[in-house]
Design a protein around this motif. Sequence first.
Motif, short mmCIF file in Angstrom:
data_model
loop_
_atom_site.label_atom_id
_atom_site.label_comp_id
_atom_site.label_asym_id
_atom_site.label_seq_id
_atom_site.Cartn_x
_atom_site.Cartn_y
_atom_site.Cartn_z
N ALA A 23 0.52 -1.19 0.49
CA ALA A 23 -0.10 0.42 0.08
C ALA A 23 1.26 1.64 -0.02
O ALA A 23 2.00 1.16 0.20
CB ALA A 23 -0.95 -0.29 1.53
N GLY A 24 0.56 1.84 0.06
CA GLY A 24 0.93 3.39 -0.14
C GLY A 24 2.00 4.01 -0.97
O GLY A 24 2.25 3.44 -1.94
N ILE A 25 3.41 4.59 -0.68
CA ILE A 25 4.29 4.78 -1.75
C ILE A 25 4.49 3.72 -1.89
O ILE A 25 5.38 3.73 -2.72
CB ILE A 25 4.93 5.57 -0.49
CG1 ILE A 25 4.67 7.03 -0.11
CG2 ILE A 25 6.60 5.81 -0.97
CD1 ILE A 25 5.12 8.08 0.94
N THR A 197 1.67 12.97 3.05
CA THR A 197 1.38 12.29 1.64
C THR A 197 0.33 11.26 2.33
O THR A 197 -0.30 11.22 3.43
CB THR A 197 2.83 10.54 1.50
OG1 THR A 197 3.26 12.01 1.82
CG2 THR A 197 2.31 10.56 -0.18
N ASP A 198 -0.43 11.36 0.88
CA ASP A 198 -2.13 10.42 1.39
C ASP A 198 -2.14 9.22 0.93
O ASP A 198 -2.04 8.21 0.35
CB ASP A 198 -3.57 10.82 -0.35
CG ASP A 198 -4.17 10.76 0.05
OD1 ASP A 198 -5.14 10.39 1.34
OD2 ASP A 198 -5.00 10.73 -0.95
N THR A 199 -1.53 8.55 2.65
CA THR A 199 -1.17 7.19 2.76
C THR A 199 -2.13 6.87 4.07
O THR A 199 -2.60 7.80 5.10
CB THR A 199 -0.12 6.52 3.16
OG1 THR A 199 -0.29 8.03 4.00
CG2 THR A 199 0.74 6.93 2.40
N GLN A 230 0.65 12.59 -3.53
CA GLN A 230 0.27 11.39 -3.72
C GLN A 230 1.24 10.32 -4.09
O GLN A 230 2.25 11.17 -4.53
CB GLN A 230 -0.68 11.27 -5.14
CG GLN A 230 -2.13 12.45 -5.53
CD GLN A 230 -3.45 11.80 -3.69
OE1 GLN A 230 -3.52 10.40 -3.99
NE2 GLN A 230 -3.27 12.82 -3.35
N PRO A 231 0.74 9.54 -3.19
CA PRO A 231 1.78 8.19 -3.34
C PRO A 231 3.15 8.29 -4.48
O PRO A 231 3.85 8.57 -4.96
CB PRO A 231 1.27 7.14 -3.21
CG PRO A 231 0.12 7.79 -2.11
CD PRO A 231 -0.27 8.92 -2.99
#
Length: 262
Positions: A23-25, A197-199, A230-231
């Motif tokens: 998930a995420g980055i 960051t959007d996580t 965003q990632p």
Amino acid sequence: MTGTSEGWIDLTGKLALVTGAAAGIGRASAMAMASAGAVTIVLDRDEHGAAQAANAIQAAGGRAIARQLDVTSEPAWHDLADWLEREWGRVDILVNCAGIARFDRVDEAMFETYREVFGVNVDGTLFGMTMALRFMRKTGQGAIVNISSTASLKGNPAMASYGASKAAVSHFTRSAALETNRAGLDIRINAVLPGFTDTAMAQAVHDRFDEKLGGHDKTLAIFSSGRAAQPEEIANLVLFLASERASFVSGSTISIDRAQGA
């Protein structure tokens, strides 16, 4: 997959490992590596999430293999190294992205959260670098990208262990880069320092502070430059540093936060 591999960056023939890739980055970085042509090993302690990320890469035309990995476990890293030796015999790129954050303060009982956060963020990064460097020294080349954070650059009364752990990641990055450079090896080691960051980690911040601070936008204004990254925006820098386009970049810790820390 289409995109970067057809243009400026081409990782065709490279083997890339990405931790925290469910998930995420981490997931965005794994997707970026594969989009540029690398065979990507998707690593995460969340076995189901890793498989989903690998399936998404394959559905887009890339090559990916999912493996479960607890980055805090040294034996698990040894098992991964043994598998890599049998199946591939090399590691070209490592992205150390697995990380956690906990809310804690120095003036409170924080040692439990401190040990947990350092176990993932610091121990996991060091285990990864040590393993990858054993492979990279054989060929004399490679690239390691560690995910640090802009939280490492200043104090944080809400997440003291997190910021301290990321400061350690940045320091170990610079030290390892000097070691490989002085050994005459073309192994580049850099750290990316994302801002807000959007996580899932950012959502935890919103859950904790939105009501206290007066709403979602107020939290964003305090913790970011006005919007969360965003990632994929972070992954673009990770991809660059992993590629030969960054051939003269090593030992750098690069903030990516839209001048939030300026």
